[in-house]
Write a protein that holds these residues in place. Structure first.
Motif, PDB file in Angstrom:
ATOM      1  N   TYR A  63      55.381  98.147  31.247  1.00 59.23           N
ATOM      2  CA  TYR A  63      56.349  98.358  32.315  1.00 59.23           C
ATOM      3  C   TYR A  63      56.996  97.052  32.766  1.00 59.23           C
ATOM      4  CZ  TYR A  63      54.691 103.105  32.628  1.00 59.23           C
ATOM      5  OH  TYR A  63      54.385 104.404  32.330  1.00 59.23           O
ATOM      6  N   ALA A  64      56.534  95.915  32.251  1.00 53.01           N
ATOM      7  CA  ALA A  64      57.039  94.610  32.677  1.00 53.01           C
ATOM      8  C   ALA A  64      57.941  93.965  31.642  1.00 53.01           C
ATOM      9  CB  ALA A  64      55.864  93.691  32.988  1.00 53.01           C
ATOM     10  N   GLY A  65      58.452  94.717  30.702  1.00 56.45           N
ATOM     11  CA  GLY A  65      59.233  94.156  29.616  1.00 56.45           C
ATOM     12  C   GLY A  65      60.650  93.773  29.968  1.00 56.45           C
ATOM     13  N   ASN A  66      61.285  94.483  30.874  1.00 66.25           N
ATOM     14  CA  ASN A  66      62.696  94.241  31.178  1.00 66.25           C
ATOM     15  C   ASN A  66      62.841  93.809  32.636  1.00 66.25           C
ATOM     16  OD1 ASN A  66      65.456  94.178  31.285  1.00 66.25           O
ATOM     17  ND2 ASN A  66      65.756  96.266  30.565  1.00 66.25           N
ATOM     18  N   VAL A  67      62.624  92.521  32.888  1.00 67.77           N
ATOM     19  CA  VAL A  67      62.719  91.957  34.236  1.00 67.77           C
ATOM     20  C   VAL A  67      63.740  90.832  34.188  1.00 67.77           C
ATOM     21  CG1 VAL A  67      61.455  90.853  36.112  1.00 67.77           C
ATOM     22  CG2 VAL A  67      60.289  92.494  34.651  1.00 67.77           C
ATOM     23  N   THR A  68      64.716  90.859  35.098  1.00 67.84           N
ATOM     24  CA  THR A  68      65.722  89.810  35.177  1.00 67.84           C
ATOM     25  C   THR A  68      65.818  89.309  36.610  1.00 67.84           C
ATOM     26  OG1 THR A  68      67.497  91.414  35.540  1.00 67.84           O
ATOM     27  CG2 THR A  68      67.095  90.737  33.267  1.00 67.84           C
ATOM     28  N   ALA A  69      66.311  88.076  36.748  1.00 65.32           N
ATOM     29  CA  ALA A  69      66.460  87.494  38.081  1.00 65.32           C
ATOM     30  C   ALA A  69      67.752  86.691  38.137  1.00 65.32           C
ATOM     31  CB  ALA A  69      65.273  86.597  38.418  1.00 65.32           C
ATOM     32  N   GLY A  70      68.290  86.594  39.333  1.00 66.24           N
ATOM     33  CA  GLY A  70      69.508  85.823  39.536  1.00 66.24           C
ATOM     34  C   GLY A  70      69.755  85.616  41.019  1.00 66.24           C
ATOM     35  N   TYR A  71      70.865  84.971  41.302  1.00 65.38           N
ATOM     36  CA  TYR A  71      71.258  84.749  42.689  1.00 65.38           C
ATOM     37  C   TYR A  71      72.411  85.677  43.033  1.00 65.38           C
ATOM     38  CZ  TYR A  71      68.382  80.573  42.567  1.00 65.38           C
ATOM     39  OH  TYR A  71      67.325  79.713  42.458  1.00 65.38           O
ATOM     40  N   THR A  72      72.465  86.090  44.282  1.00 70.87           N
ATOM     41  CA  THR A  72      73.520  86.970  44.761  1.00 70.87           C
ATOM     42  C   THR A  72      73.739  86.693  46.242  1.00 70.87           C
ATOM     43  OG1 THR A  72      74.252  89.269  44.861  1.00 70.87           O
ATOM     44  CG2 THR A  72      71.933  88.858  45.327  1.00 70.87           C
ATOM     45  N   GLU A  73      74.679  87.382  46.834  1.00 74.41           N
ATOM     46  CA  GLU A  73      74.902  87.284  48.269  1.00 74.41           C
ATOM     47  C   GLU A  73      74.671  88.639  48.897  1.00 74.41           C
ATOM     48  OE1 GLU A  73      77.730  85.128  50.173  1.00 74.41           O
ATOM     49  OE2 GLU A  73      77.539  83.391  48.870  1.00 74.41           O
ATOM     50  N   VAL A  74      73.826  88.657  49.922  1.00 74.05           N
ATOM     51  CA  VAL A  74      73.543  89.872  50.676  1.00 74.05           C
ATOM     52  C   VAL A  74      73.822  89.543  52.140  1.00 74.05           C
ATOM     53  CG1 VAL A  74      71.793  91.548  51.359  1.00 74.05           C
ATOM     54  CG2 VAL A  74      71.817  90.668  49.026  1.00 74.05           C
ATOM     55  N   ALA A  75      74.748  90.264  52.761  1.00 74.92           N
ATOM     56  CA  ALA A  75      75.127  90.028  54.158  1.00 74.92           C
ATOM     57  C   ALA A  75      75.513  88.567  54.367  1.00 74.92           C
ATOM     58  CB  ALA A  75      74.020  90.458  55.108  1.00 74.92           C
ATOM     59  N   GLU A  76      76.272  88.025  53.441  1.00 76.53           N
ATOM     60  CA  GLU A  76      76.779  86.654  53.483  1.00 76.53           C
ATOM     61  C   GLU A  76      75.686  85.588  53.435  1.00 76.53           C
ATOM     62  OE1 GLU A  76      79.555  86.199  56.679  1.00 76.53           O
ATOM     63  OE2 GLU A  76      80.679  87.968  56.086  1.00 76.53           O
ATOM     64  N   LEU A  77      74.515  85.936  52.953  1.00 70.15           N
ATOM     65  CA  LEU A  77      73.423  84.983  52.770  1.00 70.15           C
ATOM     66  C   LEU A  77      73.127  84.842  51.285  1.00 70.15           C
ATOM     67  CD1 LEU A  77      70.900  86.169  55.508  1.00 70.15           C
ATOM     68  CD2 LEU A  77      72.325  84.124  55.583  1.00 70.15           C
ATOM     69  N   ARG A  78      72.925  83.610  50.842  1.00 65.05           N
ATOM     70  CA  ARG A  78      72.521  83.396  49.445  1.00 65.05           C
ATOM     71  C   ARG A  78      71.117  83.985  49.279  1.00 65.05           C
ATOM     72  NH1 ARG A  78      73.681  80.427  44.863  1.00 65.05           N
ATOM     73  NH2 ARG A  78      71.912  79.396  43.881  1.00 65.05           N
ATOM     74  N   SER A  79      70.971  84.839  48.294  1.00 63.42           N
ATOM     75  CA  SER A  79      69.714  85.565  48.098  1.00 63.42           C
ATOM     76  C   SER A  79      69.324  85.562  46.629  1.00 63.42           C
ATOM     77  CB  SER A  79      69.865  87.014  48.564  1.00 63.42           C
ATOM     78  OG  SER A  79      70.230  87.065  49.910  1.00 63.42           O
ATOM     79  N   THR A  80      68.045  85.775  46.397  1.00 66.77           N
ATOM     80  CA  THR A  80      67.569  86.003  45.042  1.00 66.77           C
ATOM     81  C   THR A  80      67.519  87.504  44.798  1.00 66.77           C
ATOM     82  OG1 THR A  80      65.270  85.962  45.759  1.00 66.77           O
ATOM     83  CG2 THR A  80      66.190  83.897  44.927  1.00 66.77           C
ATOM     84  N   GLU A  81      67.700  87.879  43.548  1.00 64.55           N
ATOM     85  CA  GLU A  81      67.657  89.294  43.171  1.00 64.55           C
ATOM     86  C   GLU A  81      66.803  89.417  41.926  1.00 64.55           C
ATOM     87  OE1 GLU A  81      71.118  92.311  42.945  1.00 64.55           O
ATOM     88  OE2 GLU A  81      70.966  91.389  40.961  1.00 64.55           O
ATOM     89  N   VAL A  82      65.790  90.245  41.986  1.00 62.93           N
ATOM     90  CA  VAL A  82      64.951  90.541  40.821  1.00 62.93           C
ATOM     91  C   VAL A  82      65.139  92.008  40.486  1.00 62.93           C
ATOM     92  CG1 VAL A  82      62.608  90.645  39.916  1.00 62.93           C
ATOM     93  CG2 VAL A  82      63.277  88.741  41.383  1.00 62.93           C
ATOM     94  N   ARG A  83      65.560  92.278  39.269  1.00 66.11           N
ATOM     95  CA  ARG A  83      65.820  93.648  38.811  1.00 66.11           C
ATOM     96  C   ARG A  83      64.830  93.999  37.713  1.00 66.11           C
ATOM     97  NH1 ARG A  83      70.385  96.668  39.330  1.00 66.11           N
ATOM     98  NH2 ARG A  83      71.423  94.838  40.157  1.00 66.11           N
ATOM     99  N   VAL A  84      64.228  95.174  37.844  1.00 70.40           N
ATOM    100  CA  VAL A  84      63.252  95.654  36.864  1.00 70.40           C
ATOM    101  C   VAL A  84      63.720  97.014  36.339  1.00 70.40           C
ATOM    102  CG1 VAL A  84      60.854  96.298  36.444  1.00 70.40           C
ATOM    103  CG2 VAL A  84      61.383  94.503  38.106  1.00 70.40           C
ATOM    104  N   VAL A  85      63.801  97.128  35.030  1.00 70.63           N
ATOM    105  CA  VAL A  85      64.086  98.409  34.375  1.00 70.63           C
ATOM    106  C   VAL A  85      62.808  98.792  33.632  1.00 70.63           C
ATOM    107  CG1 VAL A  85      65.523  99.637  32.727  1.00 70.63           C
ATOM    108  CG2 VAL A  85      66.521  97.843  34.146  1.00 70.63           C
ATOM    109  N   ALA A  86      62.248  99.945  33.996  1.00 71.75           N
ATOM    110  CA  ALA A  86      60.951 100.360  33.456  1.00 71.75           C
ATOM    111  C   ALA A  86      61.008 101.826  33.035  1.00 71.75           C
ATOM    112  CB  ALA A  86      59.866 100.156  34.510  1.00 71.75           C
ATOM    113  N   PRO A  87      60.030 102.244  32.230  1.00 74.56           N
ATOM    114  CA  PRO A  87      59.959 103.664  31.861  1.00 74.56           C
ATOM    115  C   PRO A  87      59.615 104.538  33.069  1.00 74.56           C
ATOM    116  CG  PRO A  87      58.618 102.315  30.388  1.00 74.56           C
ATOM    117  CD  PRO A  87      59.042 101.438  31.519  1.00 74.56           C
ATOM    118  N   LEU A  88      60.184 105.722  33.120  1.00 72.00           N
ATOM    119  CA  LEU A  88      59.877 106.703  34.154  1.00 72.00           C
ATOM    120  C   LEU A  88      58.933 107.741  33.540  1.00 72.00           C
ATOM    121  CD1 LEU A  88      60.354 107.890  36.972  1.00 72.00           C
ATOM    122  CD2 LEU A  88      62.247 109.177  36.002  1.00 72.00           C
TER     123      LEU A  88
END
Length: 112
Positions: A63-88
């Protein structure tokens, strides 16, 4: 006949509980990985590693095979974003390969 229906209903409830457990575990791992990557002095790789570690400990490495991370803006704040795509999981732990996608965010700490 009633016993068969009751058994089917019980199995469906157990399967739903398993699917919710997988989703909650993956969601929590993504949020924790984003928080780790957002710490002052930490990198995105630190967040990715933490996310993979939590998922592997909680439900398995598959379930940990497809994990990505990046930077984004949430409510005008610099934020980190971790996205996980896993089997259901639909039948036991088998199911749709990329059927579950979750994202965790955390505001980036500024160094002193």
């Amino acid at each position: 006949m009633v016993a068969a229906l009751l058994t089917l209903l019980c199995l469906a409830v157990v399967q739903l509980a398993l699917a919710l457990h997988v989703r909650n575990t993956v969601q929590d791992a993504a949020a924790e990985g984003a928080r780790m990557a957002a710490l002052a002095g930490a990198t995105l790789d630190d967040g990715l590693q933490r996310t993979r570690e939590l998922i592997t400990l909680g439900i398995g490495a598959g379930y940990a095979g497809n994990v990505t991370a990046g930077y984004t803006e949430v409510a005008e704040l610099r934020s980190t974003e971790v996205r996980v795509v896993a089997p259901l999981p639909l039948i036991g732990l088998f199911g749709i390969a990329s059927g579950l996608e979750v994202t965790g965010h955390a505001a980036v700490e500024l160094p002193d």
